[in-house]
Design a protein around this motif. Sequence first.
Motif, mmCIF file in Angstrom:
data_model
loop_
_atom_site.group_PDB
_atom_site.id
_atom_site.type_symbol
_atom_site.label_atom_id
_atom_site.label_comp_id
_atom_site.label_asym_id
_atom_site.label_seq_id
_atom_site.Cartn_x
_atom_site.Cartn_y
_atom_site.Cartn_z
ATOM 1 N N GLY A 5 0.817 -1.209 0.000
ATOM 2 C CA GLY A 5 0.000 0.000 0.000
ATOM 3 C C GLY A 5 0.849 1.257 0.000
ATOM 4 N N THR A 6 1.952 1.221 0.733
ATOM 5 C CA THR A 6 2.860 2.374 0.789
ATOM 6 C C THR A 6 3.503 2.620 -0.573
ATOM 7 O OG1 THR A 6 3.335 1.941 3.122
ATOM 8 C CG2 THR A 6 4.893 3.337 1.928
ATOM 9 N N ILE A 7 3.946 1.551 -1.232
ATOM 10 C CA ILE A 7 4.533 1.671 -2.573
ATOM 11 C C ILE A 7 3.530 2.302 -3.524
ATOM 12 C CG2 ILE A 7 5.360 0.364 -4.578
ATOM 13 C CD1 ILE A 7 6.481 -1.693 -2.562
ATOM 14 N N GLN A 8 2.305 1.832 -3.467
ATOM 15 C CA GLN A 8 1.255 2.358 -4.342
ATOM 16 C C GLN A 8 1.024 3.839 -4.067
ATOM 17 O OE1 GLN A 8 -2.441 0.131 -4.430
ATOM 18 N NE2 GLN A 8 -3.587 2.022 -4.741
ATOM 19 N N ASP A 12 1.731 6.882 -6.697
ATOM 20 C CA ASP A 12 0.597 7.728 -7.062
ATOM 21 C C ASP A 12 0.938 9.201 -6.864
ATOM 22 O OD1 ASP A 12 -1.873 8.084 -8.082
ATOM 23 O OD2 ASP A 12 -2.989 7.372 -6.338
ATOM 24 N N LEU A 13 1.547 9.527 -5.733
ATOM 25 C CA LEU A 13 1.940 10.908 -5.443
ATOM 26 C C LEU A 13 2.980 11.409 -6.433
ATOM 27 C CD1 LEU A 13 2.158 10.777 -1.531
ATOM 28 C CD2 LEU A 13 0.496 12.062 -2.883
ATOM 29 N N LEU A 14 3.950 10.560 -6.768
ATOM 30 C CA LEU A 14 4.987 10.950 -7.724
ATOM 31 C C LEU A 14 4.393 11.244 -9.095
ATOM 32 C CD1 LEU A 14 7.851 8.452 -6.790
ATOM 33 C CD2 LEU A 14 7.957 10.938 -6.634
ATOM 34 N N LEU A 15 3.445 10.424 -9.506
ATOM 35 C CA LEU A 15 2.810 10.640 -10.806
ATOM 36 C C LEU A 15 1.998 11.932 -10.828
ATOM 37 C CD1 LEU A 15 1.629 7.050 -11.785
ATOM 38 C CD2 LEU A 15 3.237 8.474 -13.035
ATOM 39 N N GLU A 16 1.334 12.239 -9.703
ATOM 40 C CA GLU A 16 0.529 13.459 -9.630
ATOM 41 C C GLU A 16 1.398 14.713 -9.715
ATOM 42 O OE1 GLU A 16 -1.930 13.436 -6.210
ATOM 43 O OE2 GLU A 16 -3.214 11.783 -6.906
ATOM 44 N N SER A 17 2.593 14.642 -9.145
ATOM 45 C CA SER A 17 3.476 15.819 -9.115
ATOM 46 C C SER A 17 4.567 15.744 -10.182
ATOM 47 C CB SER A 17 4.114 15.945 -7.724
ATOM 48 O OG SER A 17 4.891 14.788 -7.437
#
Length: 214
Positions: A5-8, A12-17
Amino acid sequence: RSPIGTIQMIADLLLESFEENSTEENYKFLNNILITSKFSLNVLNDLLDISAIESGKLDLQKVKSNFLEIIMQSIAINQPFAKNKNITIKLNNNGLYPVLVFDKIKIIQVLNNLISNAIKYSTPQTVIFIEIEKEGDEIITRVVDQGQGIPENELHLLFGMFQRTSTKATGGERSTGLGLAIVKKIVEGHKGKVGVKSELGKGSTFYFTLPLNN
């Protein structure tokens, strides 16, 4: 489950920013991390669910709820995935607004599985119909797609654990092979039943029932 879950979450955060000047290759790497971690988490969740169910620990928190609202909630959850494949989801409630006694979280899990499967195995530019109807002392819910259909001699495999048919997802999506087995256990725990009708080249109809008085 927590590390996956942490990896996901991080991916997700990296892709958003993600910065516009970042390389396409880096974007692909991050996207692969996100896709793989989501699939791994789905596998783990399904394994935990089926393990609990098989050990007799299907704990249903049944409350009186508006069933139509739950269906609309599930449609909203799956709408973005359908849009990505240019698939339309249409709801026909036949004028019904049933209030039933059921576990909302578990039944949303059932609906999400059936709707996401319909999206997964349907071709773009098609329609998925969700219908509810009263039959005797039950409410039957059908998820009807215009997909590839399933060979008749493989239909018996669908609700078994780790069983797959020869029908392939149209967008390269993957499956754990446990989703429909979990659906069957949840519905039967509500004293309902599940089933499927399918014709090659014309699509499939998955359905489940819930009692009006439970």
